[in-house]
Design a protein around this motif. Structure first.
Motif, PDB file in Angstrom:
ATOM      1  N   LYS A 122      40.877  32.794  31.703  1.00 43.65           N
ATOM      2  CA  LYS A 122      39.914  31.746  31.343  1.00 43.65           C
ATOM      3  C   LYS A 122      38.975  32.219  30.255  1.00 43.65           C
ATOM      4  O   LYS A 122      38.732  31.534  29.263  1.00 43.65           O
ATOM      5  CB  LYS A 122      39.098  31.338  32.578  1.00 43.65           C
ATOM      6  CG  LYS A 122      39.733  30.192  33.353  1.00 43.65           C
ATOM      7  CD  LYS A 122      38.825  29.789  34.508  1.00 43.65           C
ATOM      8  CE  LYS A 122      39.659  29.438  35.733  1.00 43.65           C
ATOM      9  NZ  LYS A 122      39.018  29.848  36.989  1.00 43.65           N
ATOM     10  N   ILE A 125      40.789  32.420  26.903  1.00 46.21           N
ATOM     11  CA  ILE A 125      41.048  31.103  26.319  1.00 46.21           C
ATOM     12  C   ILE A 125      39.782  30.587  25.634  1.00 46.21           C
ATOM     13  O   ILE A 125      39.801  30.151  24.481  1.00 46.21           O
ATOM     14  CB  ILE A 125      41.485  30.100  27.408  1.00 46.21           C
ATOM     15  CG1 ILE A 125      42.821  30.551  28.008  1.00 46.21           C
ATOM     16  CG2 ILE A 125      41.605  28.689  26.847  1.00 46.21           C
ATOM     17  CD1 ILE A 125      43.192  29.835  29.291  1.00 46.21           C
ATOM     18  N   GLU A 126      38.720  30.729  26.358  1.00 45.08           N
ATOM     19  CA  GLU A 126      37.440  30.235  25.854  1.00 45.08           C
ATOM     20  C   GLU A 126      37.026  30.987  24.590  1.00 45.08           C
ATOM     21  O   GLU A 126      36.731  30.419  23.557  1.00 45.08           O
ATOM     22  CB  GLU A 126      36.405  30.442  26.961  1.00 45.08           C
ATOM     23  CG  GLU A 126      35.057  29.822  26.712  1.00 45.08           C
ATOM     24  CD  GLU A 126      34.132  30.226  27.871  1.00 45.08           C
ATOM     25  OE1 GLU A 126      33.058  30.773  27.611  1.00 45.08           O
ATOM     26  OE2 GLU A 126      34.547  30.024  29.046  1.00 45.08           O
ATOM     27  N   GLY A 130      41.300  28.915  22.631  1.00 46.16           N
ATOM     28  CA  GLY A 130      42.532  28.297  23.138  1.00 46.16           C
ATOM     29  C   GLY A 130      43.798  28.713  22.432  1.00 46.16           C
ATOM     30  O   GLY A 130      44.879  28.245  22.752  1.00 46.16           O
ATOM     31  N   LYS A 131      43.692  29.579  21.423  1.00 42.37           N
ATOM     32  CA  LYS A 131      44.957  30.010  20.830  1.00 42.37           C
ATOM     33  C   LYS A 131      44.866  31.462  20.345  1.00 42.37           C
ATOM     34  O   LYS A 131      43.774  31.955  20.029  1.00 42.37           O
ATOM     35  CB  LYS A 131      45.367  29.077  19.701  1.00 42.37           C
ATOM     36  CG  LYS A 131      44.442  29.067  18.497  1.00 42.37           C
ATOM     37  CD  LYS A 131      45.070  28.131  17.454  1.00 42.37           C
ATOM     38  CE  LYS A 131      44.563  28.199  16.048  1.00 42.37           C
ATOM     39  NZ  LYS A 131      43.242  28.552  15.717  1.00 42.37           N
ATOM     40  N   THR A 155      47.323  30.494  34.316  1.00 46.08           N
ATOM     41  CA  THR A 155      46.141  29.928  33.695  1.00 46.08           C
ATOM     42  C   THR A 155      46.355  29.630  32.220  1.00 46.08           C
ATOM     43  O   THR A 155      45.838  28.633  31.699  1.00 46.08           O
ATOM     44  CB  THR A 155      44.945  30.885  33.852  1.00 46.08           C
ATOM     45  OG1 THR A 155      44.869  31.275  35.212  1.00 46.08           O
ATOM     46  CG2 THR A 155      43.650  30.228  33.427  1.00 46.08           C
ATOM     47  N   ILE A 156      47.109  30.489  31.529  1.00 45.06           N
ATOM     48  CA  ILE A 156      47.255  30.230  30.091  1.00 45.06           C
ATOM     49  C   ILE A 156      48.342  29.203  29.798  1.00 45.06           C
ATOM     50  O   ILE A 156      48.529  28.793  28.666  1.00 45.06           O
ATOM     51  CB  ILE A 156      47.533  31.507  29.273  1.00 45.06           C
ATOM     52  CG1 ILE A 156      48.873  32.128  29.682  1.00 45.06           C
ATOM     53  CG2 ILE A 156      46.411  32.501  29.410  1.00 45.06           C
ATOM     54  CD1 ILE A 156      49.311  33.178  28.680  1.00 45.06           C
ATOM     55  N   LYS A 157      49.063  28.823  30.832  1.00 49.50           N
ATOM     56  CA  LYS A 157      50.098  27.808  30.629  1.00 49.50           C
ATOM     57  C   LYS A 157      49.470  26.557  30.010  1.00 49.50           C
ATOM     58  O   LYS A 157      48.407  26.111  30.443  1.00 49.50           O
ATOM     59  CB  LYS A 157      50.762  27.458  31.963  1.00 49.50           C
ATOM     60  CG  LYS A 157      52.272  27.637  31.899  1.00 49.50           C
ATOM     61  CD  LYS A 157      52.918  27.476  33.256  1.00 49.50           C
ATOM     62  CE  LYS A 157      53.731  28.702  33.633  1.00 49.50           C
ATOM     63  NZ  LYS A 157      53.853  28.862  35.074  1.00 49.50           N
ATOM     64  N   THR A 159      48.121  26.268  27.126  1.00 42.24           N
ATOM     65  CA  THR A 159      47.254  26.549  25.987  1.00 42.24           C
ATOM     66  C   THR A 159      48.115  27.130  24.869  1.00 42.24           C
ATOM     67  O   THR A 159      49.317  27.366  25.045  1.00 42.24           O
ATOM     68  CB  THR A 159      46.164  27.569  26.357  1.00 42.24           C
ATOM     69  OG1 THR A 159      46.804  28.829  26.543  1.00 42.24           O
ATOM     70  CG2 THR A 159      45.438  27.154  27.613  1.00 42.24           C
ATOM     71  N   ASP A 160      47.477  27.396  23.743  1.00 48.83           N
ATOM     72  CA  ASP A 160      48.220  28.005  22.641  1.00 48.83           C
ATOM     73  C   ASP A 160      48.106  29.527  22.655  1.00 48.83           C
ATOM     74  O   ASP A 160      48.420  30.192  21.676  1.00 48.83           O
ATOM     75  CB  ASP A 160      47.731  27.453  21.300  1.00 48.83           C
ATOM     76  CG  ASP A 160      48.265  26.046  21.104  1.00 48.83           C
ATOM     77  OD1 ASP A 160      49.360  25.751  21.616  1.00 48.83           O
ATOM     78  OD2 ASP A 160      47.565  25.235  20.463  1.00 48.83           O
ATOM     79  N   LEU A 161      47.652  30.039  23.759  1.00 49.51           N
ATOM     80  CA  LEU A 161      47.620  31.493  23.912  1.00 49.51           C
ATOM     81  C   LEU A 161      49.052  31.946  24.176  1.00 49.51           C
ATOM     82  O   LEU A 161      49.736  31.418  25.052  1.00 49.51           O
ATOM     83  CB  LEU A 161      46.745  31.852  25.122  1.00 49.51           C
ATOM     84  CG  LEU A 161      45.711  32.938  24.913  1.00 49.51           C
ATOM     85  CD1 LEU A 161      44.804  32.580  23.744  1.00 49.51           C
ATOM     86  CD2 LEU A 161      44.876  33.116  26.164  1.00 49.51           C
TER      87      LEU A 161
END
Ligand SMILES: Nc1ncnc2c1ncn2[C@@H]1O[C@H](COP(=O)(O)OP(=O)(O)OP(=O)(O)O)[C@@H](O)[C@H]1O
Ligand SMILES: Nc1ncnc2c1ncn2[C@@H]1O[C@H](COP(=O)(O)OP(=O)(O)OP(=O)(O)O)[C@@H](O)[C@H]1O
Ligand SMILES: [Mg+2]
Ligand SMILES: [Mg+2]
Lengths: 293, 330, 524, 330
Positions: A122, A125-126, A130-131, A155-157, A159-161
């Motif tokens: 989290k 991502i923040e 988000g990527k 959790t990263i599912k 997102t663009d991470l």
């Protein structure tokens, strides 16, 4: 009068976090043995699941145990042996890893490995908007490692991470150092690194420092090692947060068990320790300069 | 210089002589029991000794196989990983077969375990003999391979055995037969078989010959490749038997199962009097060696002398002292 | 007619023609063997008939052992064919030859030291009863077979613990255990003493009587003369010819082998012996092998030690030199010294040449230079750095001095022929420049021409004011070169002979009988 | 006597002959580099190769010592733990001396490390030679002892080096001299010295002789005990040098430092062409072996072929293939 015996069975100190567990368990034993004359706390460490089962057999064969505080190596493998001890009328406190049969546990005190992964994710991502490209270092193939990685990946599912690479470094700084060097050679652009344990993070940081690369914005670890917490306190740019997974939970568990045994207040149930982010604001609470971890 | 002495030193048959070397491991065992009793009288309680001997069964069973490999001049570092791998396969197959076969999944799974063991052993044997690679390196390689395979099979986690099989399978570790724990019986049978094969069959002689001197063996028409490969296959079978006994104990296989057992196994064999350079195997010594190792670990738990951190050091010291006692007790 | 003359022309003792009289049990035709570019055997053709004792003689390195290994499947020929009873055979492994009825007793002992005598005897063909090895029966058979050869070792003794001679007998027993069509002996008597030799020869005659073909290699030409129906001579890998055995004298054999006239075998005796004690040993005890042995060797003296197998001569000296547990009061040049290890012995100037060149003498996998200087590291390479150039020179020198026959200076010691290994070992020991030289079986496996040379070396050594102790199982050799001979029996010195009492019968009597009434001593 | 020797042209010393066996490890190295480049061109980048070779320096340095031990017929399983123990001691002493000596604590600490290494090696050597215990078991024992001692010293955690020393010490791992990383230079010096001692001195001869045949060595007046003990002492010194290079890398010693290095070291030595049964040592092969091992690990990370779970399996397979290639390239 017969002393009440509390056996504490924990993994041997084979890396930083387990060393912390041993440290806190022994500290608890020492304090309690001094404070309560009719309680005896015995700490036994075991280097593997099979050895832990042996140790349980040995402890229960030679004396009657009033309570057992156990941090099991693995859930599956220890369930039956702990049940055998419970059947002898022993109070069972389980720490960290729950047994597969929850009814065996009189008291269960756990950290949340999924949350360790999830909270770290989290934050990333923040922070990265988000990527970005992430590389991950895993520990030793065990449940803990598995849960943390699962928490992170779930959790990263969406997102663009993107996880560029994920490999084992065995919770070992050396192997992490080498692995990070190789990651750096392989991937020209890395935004963040997650080592799911602080021992590994130390190796990662050295490798990043040596490479002189500036693309890496975050290098996060986990478990709350004092050196890393110190970095958070100092406001380090690359490692601004930390996820605690305090080895001191063993101490809490021992105290609660003693309270149940000698106190008048029965303590039962299920206690889950949160894995809140340690930030510069609250880091001091998590800083124990005397602990080996 | 004319006096002709008659004192003829008669050459004795060695046959019936008491050999200190052979007795060494058993003496060490006896000393350990006495020391253990002195440290903690509970040590000699039936429950405790029963537990310890039952536990040593795995290492003992594997070490019987290792006695073959080592006396034939080989070495197998992969046995620990192989236990994990075979335990994993066994559980996987048993779980797969439960829906169809019910409890029959257990014996069928055991048969599959044995087959897997034989194949793993065969692979090791062929790499060493046909591939002519130092056993140390070859089995170090397969050790990595087996360990990786179990990690892959478990996805880095655990494979637990199906709940419905659990209770039915439990007696294989926890049960007793005529008051004797089943694993002890199994290891006794394995040891008896091992002793029979090593001491009483042609194959046993070939094994020792190949380990003692490859050239001589070859010139005597003994196939070095075949003999040594078979030793590895026997080792594989022993590992499979140990794995089958192991599964009910912990009910699961993990990537850390059996870690470092190879070192324990080799130590048991050597403490038992088998020479690492080959040519001489002592099954009963090996069994004594396995029990000694487990007793030392047990003693560490029962005594409160040693800091947790130093347990490994004390174990190391005791093993070295045990070997010294053996060497110089002659 | 001199043999030389016979050899020149095609006269009376012409080589036997190629066509055999009866059917050959084994026939080798056009056999050649090359190692890399080195030719060891070229175009050898031989017929072996049943019930015939066929001796093969030749100088060290002539290719005898290679030929025998080839016949028995240990080595494959580069060219040529083998046939048995008319049919072509091709052996790639020794057990195939054995199955076909050919057994070889190796020149170098080939037994597993970690196993017992019985185990070695029956290796690969254990007797079983219902699938279980029958140890009791095997031990009984082993004991009987060994007794036949006069070997007294216990069938349960470890081979590593028995003497070299006993090992040789075990090896022979092993070859005789099964019924064979052809039995090959490669220098079987090199480590045996008189009595065992006699027994072996009797056994061989018995084989012959049973119609078994025997191939026999020896550098002891007297044995060859007594045994051989035919003698085939090899020289530098080529056949010189096959001769009827009874028609060749020993001198003639020697000449055919070497291809030229030979000087006398034993050197001219020189009166260099003095009364100045050089090495004196008192009350030497080697537990289990020798009790209370005392002797003195003087400057310029060659002192012989005779005895049967198991007399304990080797062990006595190993004990004295700190190579096995033992005690002794030792004086060197009048001053007492202590010897706890071979190093101290070498430093004190005592050199010892072991009888077990393969197990204790040479590093078989190592090249010749390092082997040569191994004992003399300290003196040969002063400082820490190896003097490679000096070593190479020394090797060239030793090869010339000791006439070591080799195809290339780069070979490993194990690739030299047996006799040439022995010469290298002698060179190695003498490189330490000892003042007292103890030589255990100096001419084991050495051909007759080189024997003479080794004897003259020994003579030269004492000529330089050294003392020399020769332990030998060849009585003639002791009589030929020694000033004085001590005879050992069962760990004690049973007598001493010199001068005219130094005869074979006296030595044999002292070595064997319980209470020998031998005229001892003698006049100088 | 006609010297027949002359009739056959005496070939010269093998010295200049090309030997496939000796070239094996270097060929394997070359193949690996080509494969690596094919898999990922970054593989041959200076940074990557520099990193990999620098990393292999520890194992290489220790393996030079192991080449002595193994060629003298011994074995040392304790080297990994010994690195950790010596690193711990070094850091402890350096930290203790900082207040008094300032930066001088570093060289003094290094001297102490060397001393500690020599003593540890001596202990191993004496147990093996004077105690006459199988090297495998003896050093397995001391492996446990060293590991336990470092765990005890660190309380199971880490001993970090004093902050004030860190920067001054860093160049020993991270620095370069004339463009070449310092650890590479150090390992080159160690290898050169090792090769000199093994190939050019009397001691090297003795070492090989003792490893090839103890009896022959003894009958040639070479002290087996002394020679083999010295080999272990050399091993100890090499471990100390490796530890001294290791400390600045992460600035700390932990109970996991050097874990399983012993296996890597032995593998490097064997891949390099030294026989485990003794009698023959190849220093340069050993160095190639150490680099090969590190390259394989590097290649695993740089390629994307393999699941993370199977990395160990693939490594095992590559090592076995490398050995096979060596065996059958003749
Ligand atoms: N494996 C080998 N490689 C190279 N040369 C060899 C090899 N084996 C033997 N030779 C050479 O072959 C030649 C013949 O050796 P062989 O052992 O047959 O001699 P021999 O007649 O038995 O001598 P001796 O009487 O000394 O025993 C020798 O020059 C020897 O160096
Ligand atoms: N395995 C053994 N155990 C006990 N005693 C033995 C053993 N082998 C030999 N002996 C004894 O050792 C003594 C010496 O044996 P050995 O044959 O080595 O003497 P030797 O004179 O050197 O003979 P040679 O040099 O002719 O071989 C004998 O008394 C013999 O009985
Ligand atoms: Mg020969
Ligand atoms: Mg002798």
């Amino acid at each position: 009068a017969d002393k009440k015996v509390i056996a504490v069975s924990i993994p041997a100190a084979d890396h930083g976090w387990t060393a912390g567990v041993v440290y806190h368990a022994q500290a608890a034993a020492k304090e309690i043995n001094a404070a309560f004359p009719d309680v005896e706390v015995v700490v036994k460490t075991s280097p593997s699941a099979a050895d832990q089962v042996s140790a349980l057999e040995d402890l229960s064969a030679s004396r009657k145990l009033n309570a057992l505080v156990i941090l099991p190596y693995t859930s599956e493998e220890l369930t039956q042996p702990v049940k055998a001890i419970k059947d002898m009328g022993t109070f069972i406190t389980v720490v960290d890893r729950g047994l597969t049969d929850a009814s065996i546990q009189d008291l269960y005190l756990a950290g949340d490995n999924i949350a360790v992964g999830a909270n770290t994710a989290k934050f990333m991502i923040e922070k990265l908007g988000g990527k970005g490209n992430v590389v991950v270092l895993r520990g030793i193939p065990t449940v803990i490692d598995d849960e943390r990685i699962k928490g992170f990946e779930d959790t990263i599912k969406g997102t663009d991470l993107k996880v560029l690479d994920i490999q084992y470094a065995h919770w070992n700084s050396d192997q992490a150092f080498k692995l990070m060097q190789d990651y750096l050679a392989k991937h020209p652009h890395i935004d963040a690194v997650w080592a799911n344990d602080d021992d590994m993070l130390l190796g990662v940081l050295e490798a990043v420092k040596q490479s002189g690369r500036t693309d890496i914005k975050l290098a996060l670890g986990g478990n709350g090692m004092k050196d890393i917490v110190k970095k958070v306190i100092d406001g380090d740019a690359m490692t601004p947060v930390e996820t605690p997974y305090p080895p001191s939970m063993i101490k809490t568990a021992v105290y609660m068990t003693v309270a149940n045994l000698v106190g008048q207040a029965p303590v039962r149930g299920h206690v889950k320790l949160d894995a809140p982010l340690i930030t510069q604001a609250n880091a001091k609470e998590y800083y124990f300069p005397d602990s080996p971890f | 210089m004319t006096a002709l002495t008659q004192s003829a030193p008669a050459r004795n048959d060695r046959q019936f002589q008491f050999s200190w070397t052979d007795a060494g491991p058993f003496l060490a065992l006896a000393v350990l029991l006495v020391v253990g009793f002195a440290v903690n009288p509970d040590f000699l309680s039936t429950t405790n000794l029963g537990n310890v001997i039952t536990r040593s069964a795995y290492v003992a069973i594997i070490a019987v196989g290792a006695t073959f490999v080592i006396s034939s001049g080989g070495l197998d570092l992969s046995v620990g990983s192989m236990v994990a791998f075979i335990a994993g396969i066994t559980i996987m197959f048993m779980n797969m077969m439960v829906p169809g076969l019910g409890l029959w999944a257990i014996p069928v799974g055991m048969a599959i375990a044995l087959l897997a063991g034989l194949l793993c052993g065969l692979a090791n044997g062929l790499i060493v003999t046909v591939g002519r690679i130092e056993p140390f390196i070859a089995t170090l390689g397969t050790m990595g391979i087996f360990r990786a395979l179990i990690t892959y099979m478990t996805d880095g986690g655990t494979i637990p055995i199906d709940r419905s099989l659990r209770e039915a399978y439990r007696p294989v570790y926890f049960g007793t037969l005529g008051g004797i724990p089943v694993p002890i019986l199994i290891s006794a049978v394995v040891a008896l078989l091992g002793a029979f094969v090593l001491y009483k069959t042609k194959y046993g002689r070939k094994c020792a010959a190949v380990g003692a001197n490859e050239d001589v063996a070859r010139y005597s028409g003994i196939s070095v490749i075949k003999t040594r490969t078979v030793a590895y296959v026997i080792q594989g079978a022993c590992v499979a038997i140990a794995a089958v006994c192991y599964v009910p104990r912990l009910g699961a296989a993990t990537p850390t199962t059996g870690q470092l057992w190879e070192l324990q196994v080799i130590t048991a064999v050597v403490i038992g009097g088998t020479a690492l350079r080959g040519g001489k195997g002592r099954i009963w010594g090996t069994i004594a060696g396995a029990v000694i190792l487990e007793l030392i670990a047990n003693l560490m738990v029962l005594s409160d002398f040693v800091s947790e951190y130093l347990v490994a050091a004390v174990q190391g010291v005791i093993i070295i002292i045990a070997m010294l006692v053996q060497r110089f007790s002659r | 007619m001199s043999i030389a003359a016979r050899l020149e022309g095609d006269h009376a003792v012409a080589p036997v023609a190629g066509v055999p009289v009866g059917p050959a049990v084994l026939r080798a035709e056009g056999i050649s063997k090359r190692y890399g570019t080195v030719t060891v055997l070229s175009d050898v053709t031989l017929d072996i008939l049943p019930g015939e004792i066929h001796a093969i003689i030749g100088e060290n390195g002539a290719g005898k052992s290679t030929f025998m290994r080839l016949l028995s499947g240990y080595v494959e020929p580069t060219e040529g064919t083998l046939s048995m009873a008319g049919g072509r055979v091709h052996f790639t492994k020794p057990d195939q030859a054995q199955a076909a009825g050919i057994a070889l007793v190796h020149q170098e002992i080939l037994l597993a030291e970690a196993l017992t005598v019985t185990d070695n005897l029956f290796l690969g063909r254990e007797l079983t009863r219902g699938g279980i090895v029958d140890d009791v029966r095997m031990r009984r058979v082993a004991a009987a077979k060994l007794a036949e050869l006069g070997c007294e070792v216990s069938p349960t003794a470890l081979v590593g613990a028995i003497s070299l001679a006993d090992r040789q007998l075990v090896q022979i027993a092993r070859a005789l255990l099964d019924e064979h069509k052809v039995v090959i002996f490669d220098e079987p008597t090199a480590v045996l003493t008189g009595e065992e030799v006699e027994r072996l020869l009797a056994v061989i005659f018995e084989l012959k009587a049973r119609g078994i073909a025997v191939l026999y290699i020896s550098h002891r030409l007297d044995e060859v003369q007594r045994l051989a129906d035919k003698v085939t001579v090899l020289r530098d890998g080529k056949m010189v010819g096959t001769y009827p055995g009874h028609m060749l004298t020993q001198t003639e054999m020697a000449r055919v082998m070497v291809g030229r006239e030979l000087a006398a075998l034993y050197p001219q005796r020189q009166a260099v012996r003095t009364d100045q004690p050089m090495l004196s040993v008192r009350n030497a005890v080697v537990p289990g092998f020798a009790q209370d042995v005392s002797f003195t060797v003087h400057k310029g003296e060659i002192l012989g030690f005779a005895g049967m197998i198991g007399a304990g001569r080797t062990e006595l000296f190993e004990g004295i030199l700190g190579l096995r547990p033992g005690t002794a009061v030792i004086e060197l040049n009048g001053s007492p010294i202590q010897i706890h290890s071979q190093r101290e012995a070498v430093d004190a100037g005592i050199g010892y040449l072991t009888e077990d060149r393969k197990g204790k003498g040479l590093l078989l996998q190592e090249r010749l230079g390092p082997n040569l200087t191994l004992s003399a590291l300290a003196s040969f390479h002063p400082g820490i750095i190896l003097r490679r150039a000096r070593e190479a020179e020394a090797l060239t020198q030793a090869v010339a001095d000791y006439d070591i026959r080799l195809k290339s200076l780069g070979v490993k010691a194990g690739q030299l022929s047996g006799g040439n290994q022995q010469k290298l070992l002698l060179a190695k020991v003498l490189l330490t420049n000892p003042s007292v030289v103890i030589i255990d079986e100096p001419t084991r496996g050495i051909d007759i021409a080189n024997k003479a040379q080794i004897y003259s070396f020994i003579q030269d050594l004492v000529g330089q004011g050294k003392a020399c102790i020769v332990i030998s199982s060849e009585m003639q050799e002791l009589i030929g070169i020694c000033d004085r001979v001590l005879v050992m029996r069962e760990g004690v010195i049973s007598g001493e002979v010199w001068g005219e009492t130094m005869t074979e019968s006296n030595i044999a009597l002292l070595a064997t009988s319980e209470r020998a009434h031998v005229a001892q001593g003698g006049t100088q």
